[in-house]
Design an enzyme around this catalytic site. Structure first.
Site, short mmCIF file in Angstrom:
data_model
loop_
_atom_site.label_atom_id
_atom_site.label_comp_id
_atom_site.label_asym_id
_atom_site.label_seq_id
_atom_site.Cartn_x
_atom_site.Cartn_y
_atom_site.Cartn_z
N ASP A 98 0.86 -1.18 0.00
CA ASP A 98 0.00 0.00 0.00
C ASP A 98 0.90 1.25 0.00
O ASP A 98 1.81 1.36 -0.82
CB ASP A 98 -0.95 -0.07 1.20
CG ASP A 98 -1.99 1.03 1.24
OD1 ASP A 98 -3.01 0.91 0.54
OD2 ASP A 98 -1.79 2.01 1.98
N HIS B 196 -7.04 -6.59 -0.86
CA HIS B 196 -6.01 -5.58 -0.68
C HIS B 196 -4.99 -5.91 0.40
O HIS B 196 -3.83 -5.53 0.30
CB HIS B 196 -6.68 -4.25 -0.36
CG HIS B 196 -5.71 -3.13 -0.13
ND1 HIS B 196 -4.93 -2.61 -1.15
CD2 HIS B 196 -5.37 -2.45 1.00
CE1 HIS B 196 -4.16 -1.64 -0.65
NE2 HIS B 196 -4.41 -1.52 0.64
#
Length: 331
Positions: A105, A308
């Site tokens: 991320d 994610h």
């Protein structure tokens, strides 16, 4: 829940940084694991255990503004120059010449910047979900505003009144209950928008995260959580103490970072690995298309059936790939 190594501290780049270290100190080059938003070094708990047990030295900091690390007040203290400088300072503190930087991320964005700014300190780079991209053709916040509108969470984060910080901070458990879930099966999810140069792809879904969290009821959410109650409590307790402003300040420097990178060479000149997650809605595998033009020595690996939060959703597969790639490329 996997126990973390003892928390240590280092005074680096004007702040006190908390970090965790495991594995033999003689192993080189070590892996430095860099988390994203809203996360912690704790997000790497499975990799810390697996890599250290495989004989690999691993270091995982709570980055600037997070967890056990200082949270300076000025927004400019969270620009990319500070974030990369913190990691160099951590290497200096530990007496390490070069490291492999692994980032997920926002941490991925930071580690891809490391060889552009400190090539002599970087042995290799691993991006987890986050691809390396060229510099956007215009201010990224204005591009996001034009495409997704003022309610898009990154655009909202630019708010000087810190309203998103207040929403998340007043609903910490609700916030993590919303974020830390597996995505719905792929055929139930909308497709992604075409990528924006320098930003990547983003989903055709509601991106007004502060407002979603404000009205969120986990009992009505069909997505499955992947954290145990004990793991969830670590995030909730930590962010209840620290708030969210430090991490959101990273986003508040996106325009500043763009402005200050005009003269930067964006070619990554170290061995690199891009680990993609099949079902990540915000950073889909397609966002990494064409990376080879900027990263000549690049290997790609797809983790299937993961959203994610890849290193927590598919910890064994991510750890195994890191170990295999590290051994094959660096011995």
């Amino acid at each position: 829940m996997i126990d973390m190594p003892p928390l240590q501290f280092a005074h680096v780049n004007g702040i006190r940084m908390g970090f965790y270290e495991a594995g033999p100190k003689t192993d080189t080059p070590p892996l430095v694991l860099c988390h994203g938003w809203p996360e912690l070094a704790f997000s790497w708990r499975y990799q810390i255990k697996a890599l250290s047990e495989a004989g690999i030295r691993v270091i995982a900091p709570d980055q600037r503004g997070y967890g056990a690390t200082d949270c300076p007040e000025p927004v400019e203290a969270y620009d990319i120059e500070h974030l990369t400088g913190d990691l160099v300072g951590l290497l200096d503190h530990l007496g390490i010449d070069k490291a492999i930087f692994v980032g997920h991320d926002w941490g991925g964005f930071v580690v891809w910047q490391m060889p552009l700014r400190y090539l002599e300190r970087v042995a290799g780079v691993v991006g987890l979900n986050t691809p390396h991209t060229n510099r956007a053709w215009a201010d990224p916040i204005e591009l996001l505003r034009a495409r997704f509108g003022a309610d898009m969470y990154i655009v909202q984060f630019q708010d000087g009144a810190h309203e998103p910080d207040r929403i998340f901070g007043s609903r910490v458990e609700q916030t993590f209950d919303f974020f830390m879930r597996k995505p719905l099966p792929r055929n139930d999810a909308p497709s992604a928008e075409p990528p924006v140069a320098g930003i990547g792809a983003l989903p055709k879904v509601n991106l007004a995260f502060p407002q979603i969290v404000a009205s969120y009821d986990g009992k009505l959410d069909p997505r499955q959580p992947f954290l145990s109650s004990e793991e969830m409590q670590v995030f909730v307790d930590t962010f209840t103490r620290t708030g969210f402003t430090g991490g959101i300040n990273w986003y508040r420097n996106m325009s500043r970072n763009w402005q200050r990178s005009a003269d930067l060479d964006h070619i990554v000149r170290v061995p690199s690995l891009m680990i993609m997650a099949e079902n990540d809605r915000v950073l889909p595998p397609s966002a990494a298309d064409g990376m080879e033009k900027l990263v000549p020595d690049l290997e790609k690996y797809l983790v299937r059936d993961s959203g994610h939060w890849t290193q927590q959703e598919k910890p064994d597969e991510v750890s195994a790939k890191l170990i295999e790639w590290r051994r094959r490329r660096f011995g």
